[in-house]
Each structure stands twice: as structure tokens, then as C-alpha cells.
Design an enzyme around this catalytic site. Structure first.
Site, PDB file in Angstrom:
ATOM      1  N   ALA A 504       0.854  -1.182   0.000  1.00 53.15           N
ATOM      2  CA  ALA A 504       0.000   0.000   0.000  1.00 53.15           C
ATOM      3  C   ALA A 504       0.887   1.228   0.000  1.00 53.15           C
ATOM      4  O   ALA A 504       1.481   1.562   1.021  1.00 53.15           O
ATOM      5  CB  ALA A 504      -0.916  -0.008   1.209  1.00 53.15           C
ATOM      6  N   GLY A 505       1.007   1.855  -1.128  1.00 54.44           N
ATOM      7  CA  GLY A 505       1.843   3.052  -1.240  1.00 54.44           C
ATOM      8  C   GLY A 505       1.066   4.273  -0.842  1.00 54.44           C
ATOM      9  O   GLY A 505      -0.066   4.194  -0.345  1.00 54.44           O
ATOM     10  N   GLY A 508      -2.321   4.585  -2.963  1.00 52.63           N
ATOM     11  CA  GLY A 508      -3.320   3.534  -3.045  1.00 52.63           C
ATOM     12  C   GLY A 508      -2.655   2.169  -3.032  1.00 52.63           C
ATOM     13  O   GLY A 508      -1.438   2.054  -3.133  1.00 52.63           O
ATOM     14  N   ASP A 620       9.239  12.258  -3.898  1.00 54.97           N
ATOM     15  CA  ASP A 620       9.053  11.225  -2.889  1.00 54.97           C
ATOM     16  C   ASP A 620      10.042  10.082  -3.094  1.00 54.97           C
ATOM     17  O   ASP A 620       9.661   8.920  -3.157  1.00 54.97           O
ATOM     18  CB  ASP A 620       7.602  10.721  -2.929  1.00 54.97           C
ATOM     19  CG  ASP A 620       7.196  10.071  -1.604  1.00 54.97           C
ATOM     20  OD1 ASP A 620       7.957  10.201  -0.622  1.00 54.97           O
ATOM     21  OD2 ASP A 620       6.135   9.418  -1.570  1.00 54.97           O
TER      22      ASP A 620
END
Ligand SMILES: *[C@@H]1O[C@H](CO)[C@@H](O)[C@H](O)[C@H]1NC(C)=O
Ligand SMILES: *[C@@H]1O[C@H](CO)[C@@H](O)[C@H](O)[C@H]1NC(C)=O
Ligand SMILES: *[C@@H]1O[C@H](CO)[C@@H](O)[C@H](O)[C@H]1NC(C)=O
Ligand SMILES: *[C@@H]1O[C@H](CO)[C@@H](O)[C@H](O)[C@H]1NC(C)=O
Ligand SMILES: *[C@@H]1O[C@H](CO)[C@@H](O)[C@H](O)[C@H]1NC(C)=O
Ligand SMILES: *[C@@H]1O[C@H](CO)[C@@H](O)[C@H](O)[C@H]1NC(C)=O
Ligand SMILES: *[C@@H]1O[C@H](CO)[C@@H](O)[C@H](O)[C@H]1NC(C)=O
Ligand SMILES: *[C@@H]1O[C@H](CO)[C@@H](O)[C@H](O)[C@H]1NC(C)=O
Ligand SMILES: *[C@@H]1O[C@H](CO)[C@@H](O)[C@H](O)[C@H]1NC(C)=O
Ligand SMILES: *[C@@H]1O[C@H](CO)[C@@H](O)[C@H](O)[C@H]1NC(C)=O
Length: 859
Positions: A504-505, A508, A620
Site C-alpha cells: 500500500a503506497g 493507493g 518522494d
């Protein structure tokens, strides 16, 4: 007298005999007084070995007129009597009984003469070099080499005082400096080219008689009595090549001075050098009021605007004339602006029309001056404005020119349509044409759509195979590299109803799936998307257009109702964090692999930053977003996603995303400074440190003296205690300590507090590979607090927007698991507080970017 005999035999014997006999009869013999050539008898005088011949040839401009020319074997003319003077078919070139060489008209008028009558000339002879001599038994009294026309061949000396002329152009050598000089003489004189070759060599010398020559090896050289060796003006491109050929320089009718070579027997010489590299810099190349520009590589002539038309539609170089003369303007005259355009001026013909004024004044001064027809504001830093009052104006347009020009026309000024077609913004006629085109295209397209729909209706509606066919079609698309659009049901099927969750990043959950062609994929179910269909597709197109070995490839997408899914290639070995910190078998990932991952990741980010069409700041970078394929190649994932997610949606926030992102954020995030590619460099530096150490950069423990790991690591590095930083889990034998030290140094450079001090990702790659030398990095945190510096450093580089996961980091009520209190932990919490207050601003920036106000950053 032998020439006369030849003519007689030719008349009697016909052309076959003539062809056989002529070379024999003209075999380099001297021509006695009274000899003559004419277009009618087709005779020629030739050099001993037939390398050159003198005869009448048809004029290049008019086939019924003739010029007397010395031509090289094959037909390249090198000299003409009277420099291109033409006669009719009754004309002749004759050596008169007084010893004068004359070109006469059919009417008997002397068109040109060598002016050697009465000087004792007894014969004429054409030499193997191409030189035509008039001489007495002991001396040469006149030679064509001393009266050049437009060409200088090998062995010929062109000295100052001589001129080459062609059309309205003249070439000469400056007597004192030996400068090569090109002038336009078509009404006034404009020097558009004046260049000294090797000025250091001729700087303080006043030359006595500079001489230009074409050497047999292809060097165009300048000699002078006061020079010890020749100065090279130019090397022909085929310099040094030997063979049976003629080399020569020529002033062409387009005003350029070029070097050529021509093989024996060929009438098409090959250009080997040209003095004026930019043909449009030749004054008057496009005639009066013509504007020279380029269509790709060739210079083309156009008129300044639609207020003009070509003087001669068959000859674009013939210049332009106004459709309405200025004095007949029905209303006002106006100045039409021409961007990137100059009216050539080297220096201006009339120096009094040169001013230091700005663009607006440059325009107005010309408008109010009754004799001014055009003006140019150079805008090259010189502040100069030229008003053109002369009756000849030569234009030059190039995208590289900073100058802005104005041309006076009757109101209204109608600009040219842009080159390369397209509708013109002005002009009623083309506007109407545009409408017609639009209607026709629309009609055609809707017709096609109707047709296709009808076909589908007839053939496919009830066909059970339709679904399969669509899947096949999709696979074809996949093979072609374009993103495939999947239906939601297709993806549901391939993931077995989203059963096998991979992770689960921040955007989503990710599921494993198998496509119809057995390709294993990772399907990411995006959450919090409120974007329109169109914008989503645009972002998908951007993401899928970035292809790099070190970037995870986007295979396809699904956009159906609320559903937004992305389909990626599957990475067998998962993400890097499991290897570094987790329980994956990769605790034993050996050093060579770690180093390869470091370099690969850096390459992938470099591509995002510097090499792809729309630059992408990832925002990120963290081990969770670095995936590994079956060969442990690093692949950066999740790039370009931040822009897809609505920043106001907080649902996707999880504790893991908070933990994962915190330590990798560059300090400028907290300080409301512009986010640039350098922010990714910071995050990368942290990942690099973790690759070496196997510790999270923000870990705090007894082992690190209650300091953040990255702070402690720098202190150990300062002490020279590199071994303490290296991951204890690494098998010792294959650690390359040189690489380790380099990686640490790069890492500390990357995490510098000041963005400007961090290297670019491209440099990082070079440093890691050892191509670039490394200096010892200063402490990452400068002595003064970063926040105190923030006001001094404003917008540097491309500013960008915040990543959503970052926003969530500081707006989330969930605090990170707090380590036992210590000064360093206070510091962390302080950062968090700052972050909280800054979060609103960052979110502002994020939404600004989403509105597309910062077009160069797609995140
Ligand atoms: C003419 O050609 C012959 C044979 O190729 C050569 O021996 C002679 O030197 C040439 N003459 C000149 C003037 O070049
Ligand atoms: C040559 O002769 C033609 C008619 O024979 C005449 O029209 C032309 O003007 C003449 N040219 C010169 C330069 O005398
Ligand atoms: C040839 O011309 C030169 C220069 O005019 C002169 O000095 C010489 O005497 C002439 N030779 C003959 C044989 O006439
Ligand atoms: C050209 O100049 C060179 C050197 O000054 C000289 O040797 C040569 O004879 C000259 N050539 C001609 C055709 O005058
Ligand atoms: C060359 O041109 C200049 C003017 O441009 C002129 O003064 C000079 O006489 C010309 N020289 C020759 C040999 O024609
Ligand atoms: C000769 O050319 C140089 C540039 O190559 C130029 O600076 C110089 O002014 C020229 N000299 C003359 C006398 O025109
Ligand atoms: C100029 O000539 C000098 C002497 O021949 C030579 O050393 C130098 O390299 C030349 N410079 C250029 C730019 O051709
Ligand atoms: C060239 O001239 C300048 C000024 O006239 C002088 O200072 C310099 O020494 C001279 N250079 C040479 C090589 O003669
Ligand atoms: C550019 O113009 C030249 C000469 O008019 C023409 O031959 C050539 O095809 C043109 N090239 C393009 C790309 O339009
Ligand atoms: C002519 O131009 C001036 C200045 O732009 C403007 O004030 C004037 O109204 C114009 N006259 C006509 C007839 O268009």
C-alpha cells in the site's frame, strides 16, 4: 591561318570530321594575328593538352546570346571576355591585325577589347594553366590571369588592386591588411564582409602587395613580400586530396565567395568552402525590400509582409515592391513590426541615421521621418537603432536574431502568414478559408465516426468474440509502447478480484495481476482522484512517455467512472526497503549490488530531471519507491503521481507513509521555499546513506549517541571512522572501501542544507562512477539555522509543488512513534511543528501546480 583552314574543312566535311579534326587543329598552337572565333563556326582555341579551351558558349541567361569563355575540360568557365559580355550569333572574338583582342557584336560594334592594339602583340596562346597570353616573340604583353572576371584558378595570382565581379557584387583584397572584402555595388556601396585571416600574423604589418592564391592541395592562401610564409585563409573540405581536378575560388552571383573543385570532364564543381557562412548576411541577396530567412537549411526570400509582393514572381531574389506606394496611402501609414528581423547594416550606409534609442522610439522616429522606410532596433545590447532612408533595403530574419525591425506600410499592416502553413491570424480571405477547412474536416471526421459505428453495429454487436478482439487489440498497443487502456472488468479479472495485495503506497494499494498474454503486472488502484478524465489521460501520457532502464514502466491505465488504475510492469524483487531494513533475504544484498542500485537509481532520477521532455521532480524518493527487478536492477517508481491526487483528500494517508517520507524530505519543504530538482537530490542522498549503512537516516539509538543517524554518520566520517558506518550485515570480503567512501561523500554532498550546494543528479552519477573528482563535503547542516537563511534565498530554479504524501505527513494527527526524549528528538518535534504551520502553504502551492500554473513541472 590554320584556324581558318579548320573552319573550311568543318563546313565541307560535316560534324564528324570536325570533331575528329578540331582537337588536332587547335592543338595548343599560338594564334596568329587575324585569327578569330565565332559562335557560328564553333571553333575553339585550346591549351596544349586540351585542359582549357576558349570558345563561345551559350549565355546562361539567354540561349540566343553567347559569351566567349575559357572553360576547363568538361565545361566549367573560368574566364569570360568582357566579364560575361554577350553577343549575338553573328559576333566574334578576334585578334586584330594591330594586336588587339576584341569581342565584337554582329553589327561590328566592339563590345570588349584587351586594349593592346599597337603594342607589338604578334600571337595569342592559351596555356595549360588556363592563362590566355598575348605576346611578342620575347615578352608577354597581356594575360587573362591579370584581368580576372569572377574566378581564380590554381596557379593564378589575385593581387590587391584586382577585382572579381559577379552580378552586383565585388570581391577584392585590402591593399594594406590583406583583408578579404566583399561589397555590394548595386546602387551605392555596402561592404558586407571584411575579414582579416590570422590577425596576429598580419596585425602590425602593412603589406606591400597581398596576393590570394588557390594552391594545388586545396589551401586558399595569402602571400605577401613582407610575410615569410603564406597565411592560410581556408582549407578546402577536400584539402590534400589529389586527382585530376581543377581547384578554384569564385565570386558567385549570390554574393558569396567560395572555393570549389571540379574533376576533369565534369561540368558540376563541388563547393569546398564559402567565406560568408550565413548566406542571409549577404547584402541584397533577396533584392530590394526582400527578407532573407531559412527554410531548414536553404536561404529563402520573402517579402516583409502581405503589404508587399514579389517584383518578379518568377524570381524570389528579385526583391519586393509595395502593393500601394507610401505616397498613395488611402489613410495613415503605420510601422509594421517584424520580430527577429534586421535590415542589414554593416555599418549603415548613412551613419547619420544611427541612434541610441529604445525599440519604441526606433519605431516612432521612422514613422515621423518622411524619408525613412524601415528601422531596426538591434536589441543586442548595443542600444542601437538604424533608420533606413536609402532606396535599397535588405532584410534578414532568423530565430536567433534578437533584433526587432519595423517597416513603413499603408495602414493596416498585414503580417506574413507563418512559414509552414496554418491559418493566418489576419486577412479575411484566409479566415474564410480556415472556416471552410474546419467545416470540411469536421464533416469528414463525423462521417468516419458514423461509418465505424455502423460497421460495429452490423458486425460486432452480437459477436461473442468482441471482447477477445479488444483484448488482442490492447496487446498490439502494448507491443507498440503506447499506454493501453484497460476496462475495469479486465483488470478485475487479471487481479482475480484484487486478491493478491503487494503493498500500500502513498497513492493507493497495489495488486498483482496477470494479463491475457501472461505478462505479470502490478495494478495500482489510485485513491482520492477527483481529476477530470481528460487531465488524467494527459498525466498518464506524460508518465508513459518516460522510458528509461531505471524507471518502472507504465503499461496501461484504466479510467472508468470513479475508477482510476495504473498498470505497471511487475518487479519480482519488490522494493529496496525490504532488503535494507526488513526481513527479506536481502539483508545479505552484497555491496556490488548495492552500489549498482545506487548508480541505477541516480541514473533514473537524472533522466526524470534532465533528459526527458517534460521535467519531472519526483518529490518522494525513498527506498519504498525504488523497486528491483529479477536481476536486482533498480527501478524508480511512483514518479509523476503527486499531480494525479487531489491534495484535499486525506483518505490515503497511512502511518507507514508518514514514517516512510519524513526523513527524506529536504529542509526547503519546511521553509516554504521553492521545491526544485535539488529536493530530490536531498532525498536521494539519504537513500544513498542508507544503502551504505543499512540504517534509516532518522533512526535514533544509544548506538548513535541519541543523535539522528545521518548526523552521527557525518561525525564518524569526519573522524575518519568509515568502517563504523558500513552496514554490519554486509559480507565483509566484497566491500570495495573506495566505493564506500565515494558513496558516503556523495551522500553528504547531496544532503547539504542549502539546495545550491547539492550537486545535480547528473553530477551525482558522474561522482559515483568516479568520472568526476570529489571534494570533501562540508557538514550538511550549516552553522546558522536553515530557517534564518530562507529569506535570503528566494526562488532559484524551477519552483514546484508539494507532494501529497508530504502534505499528509504534517497534517496527519498521527504522530510518529516517539523515541525516548532527547535533545535530538526535540529537534525532530520542532521540525514537525514548523511543518504543521507550513503545511497550509505547501498545500496552496500543490493546488497551484495542479491548476497548471507551473507548466514545467509535472509531478
Ligand atoms: C601534356 O601531356 C603530356 C603527356 O601526358 C605531358 O608529358 C606534358 O608534360 C603535358 N604538357 C603540359 C604543358 O602539361
Ligand atoms: C549587339 O547587336 C545587337 C543587334 O545586332 C544590338 O541589339 C545590341 O545592342 C548590340 N550590343 C552591343 C553591346 O552593342
Ligand atoms: C616585346 O615587348 C617588350 C615589352 O614591350 C619589348 O621590350 C621587347 O622589345 C619586345 N620584343 C620584340 C622582339 O619586339
Ligand atoms: C604567382 O606568384 C608567384 C610568387 O610570387 C610566382 O612565382 C608566379 O610566377 C606567379 N604566377 C603567375 C601566373 O604570375
Ligand atoms: C576595382 O574596383 C574599384 C572600386 O570598387 C575600382 O576603383 C578599381 O579601379 C577596380 N579595379 C580594377 C582593376 O578594375
Ligand atoms: C580587417 O578585418 C578585421 C577582422 O577580421 C577587422 O577587425 C579590421 O578592421 C579589418 N581591417 C580593415 C582595414 O578593414
Ligand atoms: C597565425 O599565424 C601564426 C604564424 O604563422 C601561427 O603561429 C598562428 O597559429 C596562426 N593563428 C591562427 C589563428 O591561424
Ligand atoms: C603592434 O602595435 C602596437 C601599437 O601600435 C604595439 O604596442 C605592439 O608592440 C605591436 N606589436 C608588434 C608585434 O609589433
Ligand atoms: C527550401 O527551399 C529550397 C529552395 O527554394 C527548396 O528546394 C527546398 O525544398 C525547401 N526545403 C524545405 C524543407 O522546404
Ligand atoms: C493617423 O494616425 C494617428 C496616430 O496613430 C491617429 O491619431 C490618426 O487618427 C490617424 N488618422 C487616420 C486618418 O487614420
Amino acid at each position: 591561318m590554320r584556324r581558318k583552314a579548320a573552319g573550311d574543312v568543318a563546313l565541307v566535311g560535316g560534324c564528324c570530321l570536325l570533331l575528329l579534326l578540331l582537337p588536332l587543329l587547335s592543338h595548343g598552337a599560338d594564334m596568329p594575328l587575324g585569327s578569330s572565333l565565332s559562335p557560328a563556326n564553333q571553333a575553339l582555341w585550346s591549351s596544349p593538352n586540351n585542359t582549357f579551351s576558349l570558345s563561345f558558349t551559350a549565355s546562361p541567361t539567354s540561349p540566343s546570346l553567347f559569351v566567349a569563355a575559357i572553360t576547363y575540360a568538361g565545361g566549367v568557365p573560368v574566364w569570360t571576355a568582357g566579364n560575361g559580355a554577350t553577343v549575338d550569333s553573328g559576333g566574334a572574338l578576334r585578334l586584330s591585325s594591330s594586336g588587339d583582342l576584341q569581342l565584337v557584336n554582329g553589327s561590328g560594334a566592339v563590345v570588349w577589347s584587351s586594349n593592346t592594339g599597337g603594342q607589338g602583340v604578334t600571337t595569342a596562346a592559351l596555356q595549360e594553366s588556363g592563362n590566355l597570353l598575348l605576346r611578342n616573340s620575347s615578352a608577354t604583353l597581356w594575360q587573362s590571369f591579370e584581368h580576372p572576371t569572377d574566378t581564380v584558378v590554381m596557379g593564378q595570382n589575385f593581387t590587391s588592386g584586382m577585382n572579381l565581379t559577379s552580378a552586383s557584387y565585388q570581391f577584392s583584397l585590402d591593399r594594406n591588411t590583406g583583408n578579404l572584402t566583399l561589397k555590394w555595388t548595386g546602387g551605392g556601396t555596402v561592404t558586407y564582409f571584411n575579414k582579416g585571416y590570422n590577425t596576429t600574423f598580419t596585425a602590425n604589418k602593412t603589406l606591400s602587395s597581398p596576393t590570394l592564391a588557390m594552391q594545388t592541395n586545396g589551401i586558399v592562401s595569402l602571400t605577401d613580400g613582407s610575410l615569410t610564409s603564406p597565411v592560410v585563409v581556408a582549407y578546402s573540405s577536400n584539402y590534400g586530396e589529389s586527382g585530376d581536378m581543377l581547384r578554384f575560388v569564385r565570386l558567385d552571383t549570390d554574393g558569396n565567395f567560395r572555393a570549389y573543385s571540379a574533376a576533369r570532364g565534369s561540368n558540376a564543381p563541388t563547393e569546398q568552402w564559402s567565406a560568408v557562412a550565413d548566406q542571409c548576411q549577404v547584402f541584397g541577396y533577396c533584392g530590394n525590400m526582400g527578407v532573407c530567412g531559412y527554410n531548414g537549411t536553404s536561404p529563402v526570400c520573402r517579402c516583409p509582409s502581405e503589404n508587399f509582393q514579389l517584383s518578379n514572381p518568377a524570381d524570389p531574389r528579385g526583391g519586393c515592391r509595395r502593393k500601394i506606394e507610401l505616397q498613395n496611402c488611402p489613410g495613415n501609414s503605420t510601422m509594421l513590426q517584424l520580430d527577429n528581423t534586421q535590415f542589414l547594416t554593416y555599418p549603415p550606409e548613412i551613419t547619420t541615421e544611427q541612434f541610441f534609442v529604445g525599440i519604441t522610439a526606433c519605431r516612432l522616429n521612422c514613422l515621423s521621418g518622411s524619408s525613412c522606410v524601415a528601422s531596426t532596433a538591434l536589441s543586442d545590447g548595443s542600444g542601437l537603432c538604424f533608420l533606413k532612408v536609402s532606396n535599397f533595403v535588405s532584410g534578414y530574419q532568423s530565430a536567433a536574431l534578437p533584433s526587432t525591425s519595423f517597416v513603413k506600410v499603408c495602414f493596416p499592416g498585414i503580417p506574413n502568414p507563418p512559414l509552414g502553413g496554418g491559418g493566418s491570424p489576419s486577412g479575411r480571405a484566409s479566415g474564410v478559408r480556415g472556416w471552410v477547412v474546419a467545416v470540411v474536416v469536421l464533416g469528414a471526421v463525423s462521417g468516419l465516426v458514423l461509418c465505424e459505428w455502423a460497421l460495429w453495429w452490423v458486425f460486432c454487436r452480437h459477436s461473442p468474440k468482441y471482447g477477445a478482439a479488444s483484448a488482442q487489440y490492447a496487446l498490439l498497443e502494448y507491443a507498440s509502447g503506447a499506454p493501453v487502456q484497460f476496462s475495469y472488468r479486465e483488470l478485475q479479472r487479471s487481479t482475480k478480484g484484487f486478491k493478491e495485495k503487494l503493498g500500500a503506497g502513498g497513492f493507493g494499494a497495489v495488486y498483482r495481476g496477470v494479463l491475457a498474454n501472461r505478462t505479470v503486472v502490478a495494478v495500482k488502484q489510485l485513491e482520492g482522484i477527483e481529476q477530470g478524465e481528460k487531465q488524467f489521460r494527459m498525466e498518464v501520457a506524460t508518465i508513459s512517455s518516460t522510458h528509461h532502464l531505471n524507471l518502472v514502466r507504465l503499461i496501461g491505465f484504466c479510467s472508468e467512472g470513479r475508477h482510476r488504475l495504473l498498470v505497471y510492469e511487475f518487479m519480482k524483487n519488490g522494493s529496496l526497503d525490504a532488503f535494507l531494513f526488513g526481513d527479506a533475504p536481502g539483508g545479505r544484498m552484497p555491496w556490488p549490488t548495492r552500489f549498482a542500485v545506487a548508480v541505477g537509481t541516480a541514473r533514473g532520477i537524472t533522466y526524470l530531471h534532465e533528459e526527458c521532455r517534460d521535467c519531472i521532480v519526483h518529490c518522494d524518493i525513498k527506498p519504498e519507491n525504488i523497486l528491483l527487478d529479477e536481476h536486482h536492477n533498480a527501478k524508480v517508481s511512483d514518479f509523476g503521481l503527486a499531480k494525479l491526487v487531489n491534495p484535499k483528500d486525506h483518505r490515503h494517508r497511512t502511518l507507514t507513509s508518514v514514517r516512510g517520507t519524513r526523513g527524506y524530505l529536504a529542509p526547503e519543504w519546511l521553509a516554504n521555499l521553492p521545491i526544485t530538482a535539488k529536493s530530490d537530490v536531498y532525498s536521494y542522498g539519504m537513500v544513498l546513506l542508507e544503502l551504505v549503512s543499512g540504517h534509516r537516516n532518522f533512526d535514533v539509538s544509544e548506538e548513535t549517541g541519541r543523535k539522528k543517524y545521518s548526523v552521527w554518520a557525518y561525525e564518524e566520517y569526519e573522524k575518519g571512522n568509515i568502517a563504523a558506518i558500513v552496514d554490519k550485515k554486509l559480507p565483509g570480503e566484497d566491500i570495495d572501501m573506495v566505493q564506500v567512501e565515494r558513496a558516503l561523500q556523495v551522500s553528504f554532498w547531496c544532503i547539504q542544507e542549502q539546495p545550491a550546494q547539492r550537486p545535480s543528479m547528473g553530477k551525482v552519477v558522474q561522482m559515483l562512477e568516479g568520472i568526476m573528482d570529489l571534494e570533501r563535503p562540508p557538514p550538511p547542516k550549516s552553522s546558522d539555522s536553515f530557517l534564518s537563511l530562507t529569506s535570503a534565498t528566494t526562488a532559484t530554479g524551477v519552483s514546484g509543488s508539494g507532494s501529497t504524501s508530504m502534505v499528509s505527513t504534517f497534517t496527519s494527527s498521527a504522530a510518529p512513534p516517539a523515541p525516548t526524549p532527547s535533545p535530538n528528538v526535540d529537534e525532530v518535534q520542532q521540525e514537525m511543528a514548523v511543518g504543521r504551520s507550513a503545511s497550509a502553504r505547501i498545500r496552496d502551492r500543490a493546488s497551484r501546480s495542479l491548476l497548471g500554473q507551473e507548466p514545467y513541472m509535472t509531478m
